[in-house]
Design a protein around this motif. Structure first.
Motif, PDB file in Angstrom:
ATOM      1  N   LEU A  96      12.545 -28.270  11.375  1.00  0.00           N
ATOM      2  CA  LEU A  96      12.335 -26.911  10.909  1.00  0.00           C
ATOM      3  C   LEU A  96      12.688 -25.900  11.994  1.00  0.00           C
ATOM      4  CD1 LEU A  96      11.351 -24.922   8.785  1.00  0.00           C
ATOM      5  CD2 LEU A  96       9.015 -25.228   9.678  1.00  0.00           C
ATOM      6  N   VAL A  97      12.311 -26.181  13.250  1.00  0.00           N
ATOM      7  CA  VAL A  97      12.641 -25.294  14.361  1.00  0.00           C
ATOM      8  C   VAL A  97      14.152 -25.266  14.581  1.00  0.00           C
ATOM      9  CG1 VAL A  97      12.301 -24.858  16.814  1.00  0.00           C
ATOM     10  CG2 VAL A  97      10.397 -25.675  15.423  1.00  0.00           C
ATOM     11  N   ARG A  99      16.473 -25.676  12.341  1.00  0.00           N
ATOM     12  CA  ARG A  99      17.089 -24.867  11.285  1.00  0.00           C
ATOM     13  C   ARG A  99      16.909 -23.376  11.562  1.00  0.00           C
ATOM     14  NH1 ARG A  99      15.202 -29.021   7.721  1.00  0.00           N
ATOM     15  NH2 ARG A  99      13.262 -27.857   7.346  1.00  0.00           N
ATOM     16  N   ARG A 100      15.732 -22.993  12.069  1.00  0.00           N
ATOM     17  CA  ARG A 100      15.510 -21.573  12.373  1.00  0.00           C
ATOM     18  C   ARG A 100      16.394 -21.117  13.531  1.00  0.00           C
ATOM     19  NH1 ARG A 100       9.317 -20.132  12.931  1.00  0.00           N
ATOM     20  NH2 ARG A 100      10.273 -18.056  12.969  1.00  0.00           N
ATOM     21  N   ILE A 101      16.593 -21.991  14.521  1.00  0.00           N
ATOM     22  CA  ILE A 101      17.460 -21.649  15.651  1.00  0.00           C
ATOM     23  C   ILE A 101      18.895 -21.429  15.181  1.00  0.00           C
ATOM     24  CG2 ILE A 101      18.513 -22.587  17.748  1.00  0.00           C
ATOM     25  CD1 ILE A 101      15.825 -23.929  18.359  1.00  0.00           C
ATOM     26  N   ASP A 103      19.908 -20.829  12.135  1.00  0.00           N
ATOM     27  CA  ASP A 103      19.975 -19.702  11.204  1.00  0.00           C
ATOM     28  C   ASP A 103      20.050 -18.378  11.959  1.00  0.00           C
ATOM     29  OD1 ASP A 103      19.659 -18.737   8.322  1.00  0.00           O
ATOM     30  OD2 ASP A 103      18.048 -17.658   9.335  1.00  0.00           O
ATOM     31  N   MET A 104      19.254 -18.218  13.017  1.00  0.00           N
ATOM     32  CA  MET A 104      19.300 -16.981  13.803  1.00  0.00           C
ATOM     33  C   MET A 104      20.620 -16.850  14.535  1.00  0.00           C
ATOM     34  SD  MET A 104      15.401 -16.786  15.292  1.00  0.00           S
ATOM     35  CE  MET A 104      15.667 -15.149  15.990  1.00  0.00           C
ATOM     36  N   ARG A 107      23.225 -15.833  11.583  1.00  0.00           N
ATOM     37  CA  ARG A 107      23.021 -14.550  10.923  1.00  0.00           C
ATOM     38  C   ARG A 107      22.975 -13.376  11.898  1.00  0.00           C
ATOM     39  NH1 ARG A 107      21.713 -15.214   5.611  1.00  0.00           N
ATOM     40  NH2 ARG A 107      21.077 -17.301   4.957  1.00  0.00           N
ATOM     41  N   ILE A 115      16.799 -15.975  21.158  1.00  0.00           N
ATOM     42  CA  ILE A 115      16.244 -16.871  20.133  1.00  0.00           C
ATOM     43  C   ILE A 115      14.967 -17.531  20.640  1.00  0.00           C
ATOM     44  CG2 ILE A 115      16.676 -18.963  18.796  1.00  0.00           C
ATOM     45  CD1 ILE A 115      19.615 -18.226  18.736  1.00  0.00           C
ATOM     46  N   ARG A 118      11.983 -15.165  20.522  1.00  0.00           N
ATOM     47  CA  ARG A 118      11.439 -14.891  19.194  1.00  0.00           C
ATOM     48  C   ARG A 118      10.704 -16.086  18.618  1.00  0.00           C
ATOM     49  NH1 ARG A 118      15.637 -11.028  15.834  1.00  0.00           N
ATOM     50  NH2 ARG A 118      16.155  -9.608  17.550  1.00  0.00           N
ATOM     51  N   LEU A 119      11.155 -17.293  18.950  1.00  0.00           N
ATOM     52  CA  LEU A 119      10.538 -18.485  18.369  1.00  0.00           C
ATOM     53  C   LEU A 119       9.529 -19.148  19.304  1.00  0.00           C
ATOM     54  CD1 LEU A 119      13.662 -20.167  16.691  1.00  0.00           C
ATOM     55  CD2 LEU A 119      11.993 -18.604  15.672  1.00  0.00           C
TER      56      LEU A 119
END
Length: 358
Positions: A96-97, A99-101, A103-104, A107, A115, A118-119
């Protein structure tokens, strides 16, 4: 033999090992798979001790035991290299982490430090994830869509050629604004070109019309070797004539054109273009609308053409610039180092062209 080998046998085996096992499976390997098999057979089948076999192959006794045990359990198949990757990685970044990395990155095009901030993840971890997903460089990501770039290359010269047209303003006699300044360039243009009249009965400022040069370009996908002509328009008849001459030019260099890729310009959507390709035994293809990246190799060539030829130096007239084009194309094809070709010029990929190795 149950004990240590005699001096002659040890020396003979060591000589064989030195002569036949000169290679290793990787930089830090003490034994090759074949040497491991010989060591294991000495222990398991011949009855050597671990110490004696280890001394012969210049490894530790526990190494000899490891390969002997693996030989007993798996046979010769157990002598090959295995991955050193652990079966379980409890500290691995959660999916999950990851995918967020990614994705940021896609986008928002942020770097590892932003990054990670923020995470709440270390920047080194973010960089490792981006590298693993092959998006660690922003140049790997499409600027418009944010998707990873998908690079391709056709297998041999002539398999696909790209065609397109790029435009450059004609140069007034005396030079253009890039070298002589806008004021002097305007005076040169007024002296060179035709001027507009009045609009609606009212006098307007005179604007010189010096025209536009349409440079039709053809570039081979595999070798990047290029052909170009300066024309007065981009109509279908002109584009077809350029393609016909380009096909002959490539054929003189041992290249048979099989496919041609173009954008969706009116000239390339015409029936005349389709019929001309059929006569030349070429399959026409077009890019997806509003997707110039598909034809990106020739778009990148246009930038090189502008920097290396069109705006490279002061030209005192359009004719002078046009005259310089063949010489620059020869330099590009035969001498200019190309980053996509490992620093070699495009002509080096035409292996059947006589004399280009000189």
């Amino acid at each position: 033999m149950t004990g240590k080998a005699s001096g002659c046998e040890v020396e003979l085996s060591r000589n064989r090992f030195t002569n036949q096992e000169a290679f290793v499976s990787h930089a830090n390997a003490a034994l090759t798979p074949r040497a491991r098999l010989r060591l294991a057979r000495l222990v398991v089948e011949t009855g050597w001790t671990y110490a004696a076999a280890a001394k012969l192959f210049m490894v530790a006794p526990r190494t000899a035991k490891k390969w002997a045990d693996r030989y007993r359990a798996e046979g010769p198949a157990g002598m090959v290299d295995r991955s050193s990757r652990p079966h379980v990685s409890p500290t691995k970044t959660a999916p999950l982490v990851m995918r967020r990395i990614v994705d940021m990155r896609w986008r928002q095009r942020l770097g590892p430090v932003q990054i990670g901030g923020r995470l709440g993840v270390p920047a080194s971890t973010v960089h490792a994830v981006l590298t693993r997903c092959r998006v660690n460089r922003l140049s790997y990501i499409d600027r418009v869509t944010g998707e990873p770039l998908r690079r391709y290359e056709h297998p041999h010269p002539g398999s696909l050629v790209h065609v397109d047209v790029t435009k450059f303003a004609n140069i007034p006699d005396g030079g253009g604004h890039r070298f002589v300044g806008r004021q002097q360039s305007k005076r040169n243009a007024i002296a060179t070109g035709h001027r507009t009249g009045e609009r609606g009965g009212q006098s307007t400022h005179y604007r010189p019309r010096i025209g536009i040069a349409f440079v039709h370009t053809v570039i081979d996908d595999y070798s990047r070797i290029a052909y170009a002509e300066v024309q007065f328009d981009e109509k279908a008849a002109t584009a077809i004539a350029v393609l016909q001459r380009a096909v002959m030019w490539f054929a003189a260099r041992g290249v048979t054109v099989e496919r041609v890729l173009s954008d969706n310009g009116s000239a390339y959507r015409s029936y005349a273009w389709r019929d001309a390709c059929t006569e030349l035994h070429i399959t026409p293809k077009r890019t997806r609308p509003y997707r110039p990246q598909t034809n990106g190799k020739i778009e990148r060539f246009h930038r090189t053409l502008a920097d290396g030829w069109a705006y490279a130096r002061l030209y005192e007239s359009t004719e002078q610039r046009n005259t310089a084009l063949p010489g620059w194309l020869h330099f590009y094809n035969h001498h200019r180092a190309h980053s996509a070709l490992g620093g070699r010029p495009p002509v080096t990929r035409l292996t059947n062209l006589p004399g280009h190795h000189n």
